[in-house]
Design an enzyme around this catalytic site. Structure first.
Site, PDB file in Angstrom:
ATOM      1  N   TRP A  17       0.841  -1.205   0.000  1.00  0.00           N
ATOM      2  CA  TRP A  17       0.000   0.000   0.000  1.00  0.00           C
ATOM      3  C   TRP A  17       0.871   1.249   0.000  1.00  0.00           C
ATOM      4  CZ3 TRP A  17      -4.392  -0.680  -2.001  1.00  0.00           C
ATOM      5  CH2 TRP A  17      -5.074  -1.885  -1.825  1.00  0.00           C
TER       6      TRP A  17
ATOM      7  N   LYS B 186     -12.743  -1.519   7.365  1.00  0.00           N
ATOM      8  CA  LYS B 186     -12.067  -2.520   8.209  1.00  0.00           C
ATOM      9  C   LYS B 186     -12.556  -2.389   9.656  1.00  0.00           C
ATOM     10  CE  LYS B 186      -8.661  -1.830   4.752  1.00  0.00           C
ATOM     11  NZ  LYS B 186      -8.684  -3.020   3.976  1.00  0.00           N
TER      12      LYS B 186
ATOM     13  N   ASP C 158      -1.400   6.641   6.425  1.00  0.00           N
ATOM     14  CA  ASP C 158      -2.478   5.754   5.999  1.00  0.00           C
ATOM     15  C   ASP C 158      -2.727   4.772   7.136  1.00  0.00           C
ATOM     16  OD1 ASP C 158      -4.117   3.830   4.930  1.00  0.00           O
ATOM     17  OD2 ASP C 158      -2.845   3.361   3.203  1.00  0.00           O
TER      18      ASP C 158
END
Ligand code: PMP
Length: 371
Positions: free
Chosen positions: A102, A206, A182
């Site tokens: 990511w 999530k 992030d």
């Protein structure tokens, strides 16, 4: 109902209480004669929900007064580009600390914006070793740019199961530039001191709610710094000035965020869930480490994620059999990310310890049969 044990990486398990509440409120929300989805985002009924969700994020993260909470759209992937658009000034450099895929994507999307930003993206550290990431970078490995526009990190790499600050030996990088993070796969899963962070972002799907809502937690001073010559909807400042009601927000998603966070608060908040999450993770890592080498976690102990536990079996055939048998036993989503293979158990806030215990017990049995 025979509720599945959901170990998916995201969209992921939601608290049953949040879903049941949504079910009971679905058709007639708060005696309004309409569902929440049908309400105007400018009306009182929706506005109350919207502000309650923002307040819950703020309370649960214990945000100081100089932080704003925003709900935007586009997922964390849009933020990769949008952050560079907003905060990378022409002629400046943004540093990226990379500990997984990511973070790599954030670098690539930042680079795709260089024609807009006129700035440069610099990889200040990467722990990509051969083909895999097995730890977070150390402070002494960072090649930081002086006067950087910002430093970007990924606190938990969902695919590789590599997380910062799991122990005191793997702290977040200390930097003088604004710190952008992030936190998609760990936000509200553990206590965090937000004060070193200037800009935090996360897809909700999530720990916080359904997909379609992106949470931004940022210092007002950072938001004020953002470029003013971008389209309004792409400026984080505009969303802050309008309390995330500049345009139509994802109203049903925000409503479900409200339900999910109300559940978290009622259960005991982030301190409660952190203990529960760390306990769940320990159960799985213990089975892996005590399996005599049958299961192998590639991640170094101090970087092992408390949210995404990854491991390998001796052969791809055994991994396939493992996924097949767990699926049959109603344990869903255990196949590792397609880019790395192996097994991954995502054990976010709403994943019950009983499900993790069932998985641990299955793992021992599987190893006994195949080891
Ligand atoms: N960053 C991290 C750490 C993630 O786990 C994910 C999604 N799995 C993303 C970014 C991308 O998020 P989205 O799908 O919301 O764009």
């Amino acid at each position: 109902m025979n509720r599945a044990m959901n170990f998916s990486a995201g969209p992921a398990a939601l608290p049953l209480a949040a879903l049941v509440r949504a079910q009971s409120e679905l058709v007639d929300f708060d005696h309004s004669g309409m569902s929440i989805m049908e309400q105007s985002h400018r009306g009182k009924v929706y506005e109350n929900v919207h502000h309650e969700a923002i307040t819950l994020v703020s309370e649960l993260l214990e945000l100081p007064k100089d932080y704003e909470v925003l709900f935007v759209q586009g997922g964390a992937s849009t933020a990769f580009a949008q952050i560079a658009m907003n905060f990378l000034e022409a002629g400046k450099t943004a540093d990226y600390v990379v500990n997984g895929s990511w973070g790599e994507k954030a670098v690539n999307e930042g680079r795709a914006m260089v024609n807009v930003s006129g700035g440069t993206i610099h990889v200040a550290a990467s722990t990509k070793k051969d083909k895999n990431y097995v730890r977070v970078p150390r402070q002494d490995e960072l090649t930081l740019t002086s006067d950087a526009a910002y430093v970007h990190i990924t606190s938990n790499e969902t695919i590789h199961g590599v997380e910062f600050a799991v122990t005191e030996r793997t702290p977040f990088p200390k930097v003088s530039a604004p710190l952008v993070c992030d936190m998609s796969s760990v936000i509200l899963g553990r206590r965090i001191d937000v004060t070193p962070f200037d800009f935090i972002y996360a897809g909700a799907q999530k720990n916080i709610g359904p997909s379609g809502v992106t949470i931004i937690v940022a210092k007002k001073s950072m938001l004020d710094r953002g470029r003013k010559d971008l389209p309004a909807v792409l400026q984080y400042r505009v969303h802050a000035e309008n309390k995330s009601l500049y345009n139509t927000p994802p109203t049903f998603g925000v409503y479900l965020v409200r339900n999910t966070l109300a559940w978290l608060k009622a259960e005991g908040g982030v301190a409660w869930v952190e203990k529960r999450n760390r306990d769940k993770a320990r159960v799985l890592y213990d089975v892996i480490d005590n399996s005599g080498g049958f299961y192998r976690c590639p991640v170094e102990p101090d970087s092992r994620s408390i949210m995404n536990v990854v491991w390998r079996l001796p052969t791809p055939e055994l991994e396939e059999a493992f996924v097949k048998e767990t699926t049959h036993a109603r344990m869903i989503g255990l196949k590792g990310h397609r880019s790395v293979g192996g097994i991954r158990a995502s054990i976010y806030n709403a994943v019950e310890p009983e499900g993790v215990a069932a998985l641990a017990s299955f793992m021992k049995d599987f190893a006994a049969r195949h080891g």
